[in-house]
Enzyme design. Structure first.
Site, mmCIF file in Angstrom:
data_model
loop_
_atom_site.group_PDB
_atom_site.id
_atom_site.type_symbol
_atom_site.label_atom_id
_atom_site.label_comp_id
_atom_site.label_asym_id
_atom_site.label_seq_id
_atom_site.Cartn_x
_atom_site.Cartn_y
_atom_site.Cartn_z
ATOM 1 N N ASP A 1 0.819 -1.211 0.000
ATOM 2 C CA ASP A 1 0.000 0.000 0.000
ATOM 3 C C ASP A 1 0.857 1.267 0.000
ATOM 4 O O ASP A 1 1.846 1.362 0.744
ATOM 5 C CB ASP A 1 -0.891 -0.020 1.250
ATOM 6 C CG ASP A 1 -1.774 1.210 1.354
ATOM 7 O OD1 ASP A 1 -2.664 1.366 0.506
ATOM 8 O OD2 ASP A 1 -1.571 2.021 2.290
ATOM 9 N N GLU B 1 15.903 -9.410 0.285
ATOM 10 C CA GLU B 1 15.541 -10.245 1.434
ATOM 11 C C GLU B 1 14.551 -11.345 1.060
ATOM 12 O O GLU B 1 14.591 -12.447 1.618
ATOM 13 C CB GLU B 1 14.945 -9.344 2.526
ATOM 14 C CG GLU B 1 14.787 -10.000 3.874
ATOM 15 C CD GLU B 1 16.108 -10.186 4.611
ATOM 16 O OE1 GLU B 1 16.127 -10.983 5.567
ATOM 17 O OE2 GLU B 1 17.113 -9.554 4.224
#
Length: 406
Positions: free
Chosen positions: A191, A244
């Site tokens: 978002d 990651e």
């Protein structure tokens, strides 16, 4: 070992607004068990995955986009165990699952806001440090209630901005992503990612000289968001997330001019193109948007969602079928908002509204049968027109918009 589902840059995704999809316990609010019960319908459309609007624990000042605990599910929807059941059940239907993550801000009720003020953008002084406006109107600064200073909020005052310059914030948010990936989640819709960083010097934004879309709040539209959106550090953070979590699927909610969207798809799989959802029903305008978007690898297309008037209300019911064909022909990843597949239109909302930005109209419950089929109780928002359009009634009609979508 958890097996994840793989999506591509042209996968078709079905957006679920959990509060309005299917209620399983008669309280009038859609929930996770209700979603599980409707997975066969979603699978029958031929889509590749589902995206759930926010389900994390929240006081609901912004209907879940104000998170008070990223590792918990709001009780009206279920709990972590039911979220795990949903992921497993969706995978059994060969559907990938995306959750909505809100990394730019939390709720004022998140424990961090009181216990870790260094996690937030808080500035000292007798007055707000600059002229920034909130995207929802008014100033973007509010008095910090647990000490001195002003905290920044790009959206409602109940949504304080996180300070991603603090490495502890980065680590904490990476841990949140890992928590859900460890439970089988396939990816996230991220978002408002363009607002992840603000200018380190907190400089005033200049006045906006470009025309603004009428759905933008005039306070936000009056300023060019030069110093509190699309900052260079955002892309460093995206690169860190990708490093990651190299196998995860991420779609960015970024906004901005189409040529700039490539900066997001350099790191994330896709990014939403809002130009189509904001366009008028004009062939030249739409053709221009499509031509421009073809230059970006990784466009995600919407014609309706939980924030904008539904396509059939905005452009007219008479063109809903044509727009469906257009959306599903475009190069990129189409996102189908629940109810568009049966031609749903906006509902009347309620007074007073649940949503302060008057977005209730596009959030009315899904229509399964001629009497509703959403709940055995009283729906949180009234049904719109289930007697006119519903899944059950369109199933057997080969010429229905439902079967056109399929």
């Amino acid at each position: 070992m958890t097996t994840h589902r793989t999506l591509s840059r042209d996968s078709v995704i079905y957006q679920i607004y959990p509060r309005s999809f299917q209620d399983s316990n008669g309280d009038g609010i859609g929930d996770i068990d209700g979603i599980i019960s409707r997975l066969p319908h979603i699978k029958s459309l031929g889509v590749d995955g589902i995206w759930l609007s926010p389900i994390f624990q929240s006081p609901q000042f912004d209907m879940g986009y104000d998170v008070s605990d990223y590792r918990a599910v709001s009780p009206e929807y279920g709990d972590v165990a039911s979220a795990e059941r949903l992921i497993e059940a969706a995978h059994e239907h060969d559907l990938a699952v995306l959750f909505d993550i809100v990394p730019c801000h939390t709720s004022i009720e998140h424990p961090w806001f009181k216990e870790r003020p260094d996690f937030y953008i808080i500035e000292q002084g007798e007055a707000p440090p600059n002229n920034w406006a909130s995207m929802f109107g008014g100033p973007a600064w509010h008095r910090y209630p647990y000490g001195d200073g002003w905290y920044c909020h790009t959206f409602y005052k109940e949504q304080p901005n996180l300070n991603w310059r603090n490495p502890d914030v980065v680590a904490a948010m990476h841990d949140v992503l890992r928590f859900w990936f460890d439970r089988g989640l396939d990816g996230f819709r991220v978002d408002a990612i363009s607002c992840l960083y603000v200018d380190a010097e907190l400089r005033d934004n200049p006045r906006n000289t470009e025309p603004s879309h009428p759905l933008r709040h005039p306070d936000w539209a009056a300023l060019a968001s030069e110093y509190n959106q699309h900052r260079p550090e955002v892309f460093e953070a995206l690169a860190g997330i990708r490093t990651e979590f190299p196998q995860a699927y991420f779609v960015a909610e970024a906004g901005g001019p189409i040529p700039d969207l490539a900066r997001y798809t350099n790191h994330f799989n896709t990014t939403f193109c809002f130009q189509l959802i904001e366009a008028t029903l004009d062939a030249e305008e739409i053709a221009g948007i499509i031509r421009e978007a073809q230059k970006v690898n990784g466009i995600a297309w919407m014609v309706s969602n939980h924030d904008f008037p539904r396509m059939a209300s905005r452009w007219g019911e008479e063109v809903a079928r044509s727009v469906a064909v257009l959306q599903l022909m475009l190069p990129g990843s189409p996102y189908i908002y629940q109810g568009d597949e049966i031609g749903m239109v906006d509902g009347p909302g309620v007074d007073p509204p649940f949503d302060r930005m008057n977005r209730d109209g596009c959030r009315h419950p899904m229509q399964w049968t001629a009497t509703g089929g959403f709940t055995t109780g009283t729906p949180w928002l009234p049904m719109t027109d289930p007697e006119r359009r519903n899944v059950e009634g369109e199933e057997s009609d080969p010429d229905s918009i439902l079967n056109l979508y399929r």
